[in-house]
Design a protein around this motif. Structure first.
Motif, PDB file in Angstrom:
ATOM      1  N   ASP A  58       1.646   4.989   6.081  1.00 24.43           N
ATOM      2  CA  ASP A  58       3.065   4.943   5.722  1.00 24.43           C
ATOM      3  C   ASP A  58       3.253   4.876   4.216  1.00 24.43           C
ATOM      4  O   ASP A  58       4.289   5.286   3.699  1.00 24.43           O
ATOM      5  CB  ASP A  58       3.735   3.737   6.385  1.00 24.43           C
ATOM      6  N   ALA A  59       2.255   4.351   3.511  1.00 28.13           N
ATOM      7  CA  ALA A  59       2.342   4.271   2.053  1.00 28.13           C
ATOM      8  C   ALA A  59       1.006   3.826   1.483  1.00 28.13           C
ATOM      9  O   ALA A  59       0.146   3.295   2.194  1.00 28.13           O
ATOM     10  CB  ALA A  59       3.444   3.307   1.621  1.00 28.13           C
ATOM     11  N   VAL A  60       0.850   4.050   0.185  1.00 27.78           N
ATOM     12  CA  VAL A  60      -0.262   3.497  -0.598  1.00 27.78           C
ATOM     13  C   VAL A  60       0.332   2.451  -1.529  1.00 27.78           C
ATOM     14  O   VAL A  60       1.370   2.675  -2.163  1.00 27.78           O
ATOM     15  CB  VAL A  60      -0.980   4.589  -1.409  1.00 27.78           C
ATOM     16  N   LEU A  61      -0.306   1.298  -1.598  1.00 26.97           N
ATOM     17  CA  LEU A  61       0.137   0.201  -2.459  1.00 26.97           C
ATOM     18  C   LEU A  61      -0.964  -0.108  -3.459  1.00 26.97           C
ATOM     19  O   LEU A  61      -2.141  -0.223  -3.079  1.00 26.97           O
ATOM     20  CB  LEU A  61       0.431  -1.041  -1.624  1.00 26.97           C
ATOM     21  N   VAL A  62      -0.599  -0.269  -4.736  1.00 28.39           N
ATOM     22  CA  VAL A  62      -1.612  -0.560  -5.749  1.00 28.39           C
ATOM     23  C   VAL A  62      -1.180  -1.744  -6.599  1.00 28.39           C
ATOM     24  O   VAL A  62       0.002  -1.913  -6.901  1.00 28.39           O
ATOM     25  CB  VAL A  62      -1.879   0.682  -6.638  1.00 28.39           C
ATOM     26  N   GLY A  63      -2.150  -2.570  -6.968  1.00 25.57           N
ATOM     27  CA  GLY A  63      -1.890  -3.667  -7.886  1.00 25.57           C
ATOM     28  C   GLY A  63      -1.759  -3.145  -9.308  1.00 25.57           C
ATOM     29  O   GLY A  63      -2.601  -2.381  -9.777  1.00 25.57           O
ATOM     30  N   THR A  64      -0.705  -3.556  -9.991  1.00 25.31           N
ATOM     31  CA  THR A  64      -0.416  -3.035 -11.325  1.00 25.31           C
ATOM     32  C   THR A  64      -0.856  -3.977 -12.446  1.00 25.31           C
ATOM     33  O   THR A  64      -0.528  -3.777 -13.600  1.00 25.31           O
ATOM     34  CB  THR A  64       1.092  -2.741 -11.473  1.00 25.31           C
ATOM     35  N   GLY A  65      -1.612  -5.004 -12.108  1.00 23.72           N
ATOM     36  CA  GLY A  65      -2.105  -5.911 -13.119  1.00 23.72           C
ATOM     37  C   GLY A  65      -1.241  -7.156 -13.238  1.00 23.72           C
ATOM     38  O   GLY A  65      -0.473  -7.455 -12.323  1.00 23.72           O
ATOM     39  N   PRO A  66      -1.387  -7.839 -14.353  1.00 23.60           N
ATOM     40  CA  PRO A  66      -2.098  -7.479 -15.569  1.00 23.60           C
ATOM     41  C   PRO A  66      -3.609  -7.486 -15.405  1.00 23.60           C
ATOM     42  O   PRO A  66      -4.154  -8.162 -14.538  1.00 23.60           O
ATOM     43  CB  PRO A  66      -1.643  -8.559 -16.559  1.00 23.60           C
ATOM     44  N   GLY A  67      -4.259  -6.723 -16.285  1.00 24.79           N
ATOM     45  CA  GLY A  67      -5.695  -6.608 -16.243  1.00 24.79           C
ATOM     46  C   GLY A  67      -6.197  -5.781 -17.407  1.00 24.79           C
ATOM     47  O   GLY A  67      -5.406  -5.234 -18.178  1.00 24.79           O
ATOM     48  N   PHE A  69      -7.831  -2.653 -19.551  1.00 21.85           N
ATOM     49  CA  PHE A  69      -7.454  -1.243 -19.535  1.00 21.85           C
ATOM     50  C   PHE A  69      -8.300  -0.419 -18.564  1.00 21.85           C
ATOM     51  O   PHE A  69      -7.762   0.258 -17.686  1.00 21.85           O
ATOM     52  CB  PHE A  69      -7.590  -0.651 -20.951  1.00 21.85           C
ATOM     53  N   THR A  70      -9.607  -0.451 -18.733  1.00 23.10           N
ATOM     54  CA  THR A  70     -10.469   0.460 -17.968  1.00 23.10           C
ATOM     55  C   THR A  70     -10.395   0.192 -16.481  1.00 23.10           C
ATOM     56  O   THR A  70     -10.192   1.102 -15.678  1.00 23.10           O
ATOM     57  CB  THR A  70     -11.917   0.349 -18.460  1.00 23.10           C
ATOM     58  N   GLY A  71     -10.561  -1.065 -16.065  1.00 26.87           N
ATOM     59  CA  GLY A  71     -10.548  -1.380 -14.647  1.00 26.87           C
ATOM     60  C   GLY A  71      -9.215  -1.107 -14.005  1.00 26.87           C
ATOM     61  O   GLY A  71      -9.137  -0.546 -12.904  1.00 26.87           O
ATOM     62  N   LEU A  72      -8.136  -1.491 -14.668  1.00 31.15           N
ATOM     63  CA  LEU A  72      -6.802  -1.322 -14.104  1.00 31.15           C
ATOM     64  C   LEU A  72      -6.456   0.153 -13.924  1.00 31.15           C
ATOM     65  O   LEU A  72      -5.877   0.552 -12.917  1.00 31.15           O
ATOM     66  CB  LEU A  72      -5.780  -2.009 -15.001  1.00 31.15           C
ATOM     67  N   ARG A  73      -6.825   0.975 -14.901  1.00 32.96           N
ATOM     68  CA  ARG A  73      -6.549   2.412 -14.813  1.00 32.96           C
ATOM     69  C   ARG A  73      -7.242   3.032 -13.608  1.00 32.96           C
ATOM     70  O   ARG A  73      -6.707   3.937 -12.973  1.00 32.96           O
ATOM     71  CB  ARG A  73      -7.013   3.131 -16.086  1.00 32.96           C
ATOM     72  N   ALA A  74      -8.453   2.573 -13.290  1.00 33.20           N
ATOM     73  CA  ALA A  74      -9.217   3.169 -12.188  1.00 33.20           C
ATOM     74  C   ALA A  74      -8.471   3.027 -10.866  1.00 33.20           C
ATOM     75  O   ALA A  74      -8.351   3.988 -10.100  1.00 33.20           O
ATOM     76  CB  ALA A  74     -10.597   2.505 -12.095  1.00 33.20           C
ATOM     77  N   GLY A  75      -7.958   1.848 -10.572  1.00 32.58           N
ATOM     78  CA  GLY A  75      -7.254   1.643  -9.313  1.00 32.58           C
ATOM     79  C   GLY A  75      -5.947   2.392  -9.242  1.00 32.58           C
ATOM     80  O   GLY A  75      -5.610   2.993  -8.218  1.00 32.58           O
ATOM     81  N   ILE A  76      -5.194   2.372 -10.345  1.00 30.91           N
ATOM     82  CA  ILE A  76      -3.891   3.041 -10.343  1.00 30.91           C
ATOM     83  C   ILE A  76      -4.056   4.549 -10.264  1.00 30.91           C
ATOM     84  O   ILE A  76      -3.336   5.232  -9.526  1.00 30.91           O
ATOM     85  CB  ILE A  76      -3.081   2.623 -11.583  1.00 30.91           C
ATOM     86  N   ALA A  77      -5.018   5.098 -11.001  1.00 24.90           N
ATOM     87  CA  ALA A  77      -5.256   6.541 -10.946  1.00 24.90           C
ATOM     88  C   ALA A  77      -5.698   6.977  -9.549  1.00 24.90           C
ATOM     89  O   ALA A  77      -5.259   8.017  -9.042  1.00 24.90           O
ATOM     90  CB  ALA A  77      -6.310   6.937 -11.971  1.00 24.90           C
ATOM     91  N   THR A  78      -6.553   6.180  -8.910  1.00 28.10           N
ATOM     92  CA  THR A  78      -7.002   6.504  -7.553  1.00 28.10           C
ATOM     93  C   THR A  78      -5.825   6.474  -6.583  1.00 28.10           C
ATOM     94  O   THR A  78      -5.660   7.377  -5.753  1.00 28.10           O
ATOM     95  CB  THR A  78      -8.079   5.505  -7.096  1.00 28.10           C
ATOM     96  N   ALA A  79      -4.998   5.444  -6.674  1.00 24.50           N
ATOM     97  CA  ALA A  79      -3.836   5.325  -5.777  1.00 24.50           C
ATOM     98  C   ALA A  79      -2.870   6.485  -5.965  1.00 24.50           C
ATOM     99  O   ALA A  79      -2.368   7.062  -4.987  1.00 24.50           O
ATOM    100  CB  ALA A  79      -3.126   4.002  -6.021  1.00 24.50           C
TER     101      ALA A  79
END
Length: 225
Positions: A58-67, A69-79
């Motif tokens: 029904d949807a994809v949900l991603v954590g937006t941080g804070p965190g 740069f490198t690690g946070l970008r990986a999850g958001i880009a994948t989502a």
């Protein structure tokens, strides 16, 4: 409702969570340096193991941080890539809400009306958010922010950030000294929001809170004649 949840604000994690608040399956890696490498295979295994195709979500949900740069970008880009490929809605939720979700039961049992959740921001600082414990669960009242631990109010403090800087806090909670945000808890926080009748945010902009250490090089200096 069936959500694929991702979070890479600290550890890399993924989970399948229902709108009723049931975690069908989850993955979390303790390695904070391989977010991009482990997330996609983890998602594939989660979906395959539960007989779910991307289009069934029904949807994809991603954590937006804070965190960071490198690690946070990986999850958001994948989502973002998966939601686009599967043509399903994409939602973002502050990662510290996952920690608040985990801390709420302990806070209620201890009689805490307000509490802090902290993660490690490095540079001798923490990422923080302040929550009030309402009858239907924790509600954000301040933050997110980044600060030295000793500058925060003297409230019960949950999370790895509190564990690292316990000596600088008034009321660290030892039982949660290693707690990090995870995709499964993020999904449970989202399910709690939907039960309240709140819409999940569509904004997936990362919460970096401070500038990157990497800088764009300036113009080359001319050599002296």
């Amino acid at each position: 409702m069936l959500l694929l949840c991702l979070d890479s604000s600290a550890v890399a994690s993924a989970a399948l969570v229902t709108g009723a608040g049931e975690v069908l399956g989850s993955f979390a890696s303790p390695d904070t340096r391989s977010h991009a490498e482990v997330l996609a295979p983890a998602v594939r295994e989660l979906l395959t193991g539960h007989g779910v195709a991307g289009g069934d979500l029904d949807a994809v949900l991603v954590g937006t941080g804070p965190g960071p740069f490198t690690g946070l970008r990986a999850g958001i880009a994948t989502a973002r890539a998966l939601a686009f490929a599967w043509d399903v809605p994409l939602h973002g939720l502050m990662s510290l809400e996952a920690l608040a979700q985990d801390a709420a039961e302990d806070a209620r049992a201890a009689g805490h009306e307000e509490f802090l959740v902290l993660t490690d921001a490095r540079r001798k600082e923490v990422y923080w958010a302040r929550f009030v414990l309402a009858p239907d669960g924790p509600r954000l009242v301040a933050g997110p922010g980044v600060a030295a631990a000793e500058r925060l109010p003297g409230l019960p403090a949950y999370g790895r950030g509190a564990g690292i800087w316990a000596d600088h806090l008034a009321r660290p909670v030892p039982a949660f000294a290693a707690a990090q945000p995870t995709a499964s808890s993020l999904g449970l926080a989202a399910a709690r929001r939907t039960v309240r009748g709140e819409a999940l945010p569509a904004d997936t902009a990362p919460l970096y809170l401070r500038e990157s250490d990497a800088k764009v090089p300036g113009p080359r200096k001319k050599a002296l004649a």
